[in-house]
Design an enzyme around this catalytic site. Structure first.
Site, PDB file in Angstrom:
ATOM      1  CB  CYS A  30     -10.886   5.852   5.659  1.00 21.36           C
ATOM      2  SG  CYS A  30     -10.318   6.957   4.347  1.00 21.36           S
ATOM      3  CG  HIS A  34      -7.520   3.906   7.244  1.00 25.52           C
ATOM      4  ND1 HIS A  34      -7.600   3.459   5.946  1.00 25.52           N
ATOM      5  CD2 HIS A  34      -7.542   5.263   7.188  1.00 25.52           C
ATOM      6  CE1 HIS A  34      -7.680   4.505   5.134  1.00 25.52           C
ATOM      7  NE2 HIS A  34      -7.645   5.603   5.867  1.00 25.52           N
ATOM      8  CG  ASN A  59      -6.281   6.866   2.673  1.00 26.30           C
ATOM      9  OD1 ASN A  59      -6.991   5.865   2.626  1.00 26.30           O
ATOM     10  ND2 ASN A  59      -6.620   7.940   3.368  1.00 26.30           N
TER      11      ASN A  59
END
Length: 322
Positions: A113, A249, A279
């Site tokens: 990520c 993020h 996500n």
């Protein structure tokens, strides 16, 4: 002094949308449970046969068009992904060929990520040292391929997508600083426990799935992101009030809100897409950035903080004047 400045942004999402209601039919969960704990309402999932590079190609073309350049002007490609099309060659090399670019360096970065921030920091160093004039930086994932769709703790969280930026050498202020960190001691809190050199049979059997200890990840993420906000501000001798936008993020709305509180920043100065995208790992920041640039929220000259936390653990930030 030469800066690395964002000349153009681009993104791409698969057409296929999976809502929380859809997931209620697959696993024991509910729309309310997912929303309350994550803020996610839906996510985009790649169609069969649609690959990471397929998504990245569209995002890259959009970024190149926005920058007002030709693909052949690109002299560096840095591609952040955890879900590559092949073991090798890299997604960057496959994309390079599709874009009709020849000869320039092209390589992948894997920091889950945090991948886009890692890739952006790497490309910025190439530009600062004169090794690149126009760099294509991509974050793209087809995370749905490494999800166990019977595991309600993980399958509700992730989505697929791609985002890209073109960085160019400029005398105008661009990226002010980047900050990268990792701590491999936390490996097993968020990982896929098999790969090429370890338990490849599980990979071949299609059993290479994300495993996560969510509560532990949440605690470390909130504390770590708080520290990197302080580090970034201190490095630039800036006050919290000088930051115009936070582009985090997009893992979990509660983590995003905690970072905003750390900055004393109202949520209307935070770019939030997790509710619609889920996500998307390395793709999440460039997807959110492109959306906010294209809808006019982020304007030239504004100060933008990018920050991410991911498996490894890895984490990082980039402060830039757009």
């Amino acid at each position: 002094m030469t800066f690395a400045r964002i000349a153009g942004t681009g993104s791409y999402l698969p057409d296929n949308i999976v809502t929380n209601r859809d997931l209620e039919q697959k696993v024991e969960t509910s729309d309310q449970w997912i929303r309350e704990r994550t803020g996610i309402e839906q996510r985009h999932i790649a169609l069969p046969g649609q690959s990471t590079v397929d998504l990245a190609e569209q995002a890259a073309l959009n970024a190149i068009e926005a920058a007002g350049i030709e693909a052949t002007d690109i002299d560096l490609i840095v591609f952040a992904t955890t879900t590559p099309d092949k073991v090798f060659p890299s997604c960057a090399c496959i994309l390079q060929a599709r874009l009709g670019i020849q000869g320039c360096p092209a390589f992948d970065i894997q920091a889950v990520c945090s991948g886009f921030v890692y890739a952006l920091a790497t490309a910025e160093k190439f530009i600062r040292t004169g090794s690149s004039k126009k760099a294509l930086v991509i974050g793209a994932e087809v995370f749905s391929r490494i999800l166990n769709w019977e595991d309600r703790t993980t399958c509700v969280l992730f989505g697929d997508g791609a985002g890209a930026v073109v960085l160019e050498a400029s005398e105008e202020t661009g990226i002010l600083s980047t900050h990268l960190h990792a701590d491999g001691r936390y490996e097993e809190l968020l990982h896929v426990p098999c790969g090429i050199a370890n338990d490849f049979d599980a990979v071949k059997a299609g059993q290479a799935f994300v495993e996560m200890k969510g509560n532990e990840v949440f605690k470390v993420a909130v504390n770590t992101l708080g520290r990197i906000v302080d580090e970034t501000l201190e490095a630039n001798q800036m006050q919290k009030s000088e930051i115009d936008w936070l582009v985090p993020h997009q893992a979990n709305l509660r983590i995003i809100a905690a970072t905003a509180r750390k900055l004393d920043m109202p949520m209307d100065q935070v770019v939030v897409t997790v509710n619609r995208h889920g996500n998307t790992s390395a793709a999440s920041i460039p997807l959110a950035l492109d959306e906010a640039v294209r809808d006019g929220r982020i304007q030239r000259g504004q100060v933008v903080l990018l920050e991410a936390f991911g498996g490894g653990f890895t984490w990082g930030s980039a402060l830039l004047r757009y």
